[in-house]
Scaffold this active site. Structure first.
Site, short mmCIF file in Angstrom:
data_model
loop_
_atom_site.label_atom_id
_atom_site.label_comp_id
_atom_site.label_asym_id
_atom_site.label_seq_id
_atom_site.Cartn_x
_atom_site.Cartn_y
_atom_site.Cartn_z
N PRO A 1 -43.70 10.53 40.97
CA PRO A 1 -44.54 9.58 41.71
C PRO A 1 -46.00 10.04 41.77
O PRO A 1 -46.30 11.21 42.05
CB PRO A 1 -43.90 9.55 43.10
CG PRO A 1 -42.46 9.86 42.85
CD PRO A 1 -42.46 10.86 41.73
N GLY A 2 -46.93 9.11 41.49
CA GLY A 2 -48.36 9.37 41.60
C GLY A 2 -48.97 10.13 40.45
O GLY A 2 -50.18 10.36 40.43
N ASN B 1 -11.49 7.34 -5.78
CA ASN B 1 -11.39 8.20 -4.59
C ASN B 1 -11.87 7.42 -3.36
O ASN B 1 -12.93 6.80 -3.39
CB ASN B 1 -12.25 9.45 -4.77
CG ASN B 1 -11.79 10.31 -5.92
OD1 ASN B 1 -10.82 11.04 -5.80
ND2 ASN B 1 -12.47 10.21 -7.05
N TYR C 1 1.77 11.34 -11.54
CA TYR C 1 1.29 10.37 -10.57
C TYR C 1 0.73 9.15 -11.27
O TYR C 1 1.06 8.00 -10.93
CB TYR C 1 0.22 11.02 -9.69
CG TYR C 1 -0.44 10.07 -8.71
CD1 TYR C 1 0.27 9.51 -7.65
CD2 TYR C 1 -1.78 9.73 -8.86
CE1 TYR C 1 -0.34 8.64 -6.76
CE2 TYR C 1 -2.41 8.86 -7.97
CZ TYR C 1 -1.67 8.33 -6.92
OH TYR C 1 -2.26 7.46 -6.05
N LEU D 1 0.81 -1.22 0.00
CA LEU D 1 0.00 0.00 0.00
C LEU D 1 0.84 1.27 0.00
O LEU D 1 0.30 2.37 -0.11
CB LEU D 1 -0.92 0.00 1.23
CG LEU D 1 -1.81 -1.24 1.42
CD1 LEU D 1 -2.56 -1.14 2.74
CD2 LEU D 1 -2.77 -1.39 0.26
N LYS E 1 2.10 5.21 -11.21
CA LYS E 1 1.26 4.09 -10.81
C LYS E 1 1.20 3.03 -11.91
O LYS E 1 1.23 1.82 -11.64
CB LYS E 1 -0.14 4.58 -10.46
CG LYS E 1 -0.24 5.29 -9.12
CD LYS E 1 0.07 4.33 -7.97
CE LYS E 1 -0.22 4.92 -6.61
NZ LYS E 1 0.09 3.98 -5.52
#
Length: 398
Positions: free
Chosen positions: A309-310, A147, A118, A64, A122
């Protein structure tokens, strides 16, 4: 199986190393056929003398390493061809004919706007490894990456998606010269999945029609089978909706496998600490509180209700709206009565036995905290977000 990864600290290498270590350490059991031994990580700061030993012991090589943005264009050929040559020579020196995967680029097609130093470097690396395969009989796998995007990708470098995610997450400006430009994007997890498949000997083969990938059984090249074609404008629009989610509470649609789902995960990985948490508006009164948690584009909203509560809450009904009430803490009673009927459905509920209760359309309903000391906490889902202009909520005691 021992694995050598060059460029191990780069974007792809870091994600691949993490995935392979999870498999090696038994944390990921989705690849039972793989038994991994040593993972040799080689990068720019690695002692070059270690490469010989790595090449001797490796059973598979993921190459890589490469150069993306050198100061001198000549470094493209040196980094993308020269080190590939060094790696292959070292494998030959050790008589190691293990499979070698190399990361190339779609720019190696060298046509139109892709014709560059580039791309040529490659392409040279590709031809070198193909020749190596013919000479040695070693299996070679050449992947031309489009990409890439995903967590841990470096912003303001060579990924527009990483830059957009980082800048929008951190309230920095972005520049989009032409929103209609289409990018072919490959998500890092999809790429890593393909690389692990390749490690198992089941890589996807392809040929190229210009810059278009054509999957085929006996192709010269390899490719991840899933990628996405998206315009810059679509990317920015999605990212802005992700940015706004803490204020709107609306979760955009992110279906399984969709680009939006993958982009959202990517965006979140760039959030600064101060945005990892955000406040929610609690509507508080003497009875307790009610807080909207999350709204969806097409599947309603989630809320949490706390009753003291209640206290009795509710005492209303809906024409079309319906809900789930899920008590997660405390002890309560839910009552429902069909409008025009005297029959009352009663459900005693508790955080000790969590269950979901339908609030039926056309039934007035309430929820009563039966405890004298503890709050009653109820997670609620409604099939539609609350609309103050059409609340579809009508008072009537159960």
């Amino acid at each position: 199986m021992n694995i050598l990864i060059t460029g191990a600290k780069g974007f792809v290498g870091k994600n691949l190393c993490a995935a392979l270590k999870n498999i090696r350490d038994g944390k990921d059991r989705t690849h039972p056929s793989l038994t991994l031994g040593e993972i040799f990580e080689y990068d720019l700061d690695t002692d070059p003398s270690l490469l010989d030993g790595y090449c001797e012991k490796a059973d598979f090589v993921f190459h890589l390493a490469g150069v993306n943005r050198p100061k001198d264009p000549a470094e493209f050929m040196q980094g993308n061809f020269g080190f590939t040559s060094t790696l292959l020579d070292t494998l030959k020196k050790n008589g190691n004919k293990c499979p070698v995967m190399i990361s190339s680029s779609i720019q190696a097609t060298c046509i139109g706007r892709y014709d560059s130093d580039y791309g040529r470097s490659k392409k040279a690396g590709e031809e070198l490894i193909f020749s190596y395969g013919e000479e040695t009989g070693a299996k070679v796998l050449v992947y031309r990456f489009p990409n890439l995007f995903g967590k841990w990708c470096r912003p303001n470098y060579n990924s527009a998606v990483a830059t957009f995610c980082n800048n929008i997450a951190n309230d920095l400006p972005i520049t989009v010269s032409d929103p209609s430009i289409v990018l072919e994007l490959l998500y890092i997890d999809d790429l890593v999945d393909e690389m692990i498949v390749a490690l198992e000997g089941r890589e996807h083969r392809c040929e190229f029609d210009g810059i278009s990938t054509v999957l085929c059984e006996n192709g010269r090249y390899c490719a991840a089978p899933v990628s996405h074609r998206v315009t810059l404008g679509e990317i920015v629009s999605l990212l802005e909706s992700f940015r706004d989610q803490p204020s709107t509470l609306v979760m955009p649609e992110i279906p399984t496998g969709s680009f939006a789902k993958k982009l959202y995960s990517t965006y979140l990985s760039y959030l600064p600490k101060e945005k990892v948490s955000f406040p929610l508006k609690m509507n508080v009164d003497d009875r307790g509180s009610f807080t909207e948690l999350l709204k969806t584009a097409s599947c309603g909203q989630f809320s949490v209700n706390i009753s003291k509560p209640g206290i009795t809450k509710g005492q209303h009904w809906h024409h079309t709206k319906w809900e789930f009430f899920i008590v997660v803490s405390g002890h309560g009673l839910i009552e429902e009565r069909k409008i025009g009927s005297d029959e009352v459905f009663r459900f005693e509920v508790s955080g000790e036995k969590i269950e979901a209760i339908h609030m039926l359309p056309g039934y007035t309903h309430n929820i009563i905290n039966l405890s004298d000391t503890e709050n009653l906490v109820t997670v609620m889902w409604a099939n539609e977000p609350f609309d103050p202009n059409h609340p579809d909520t009508f008072f009537e005691v159960v």
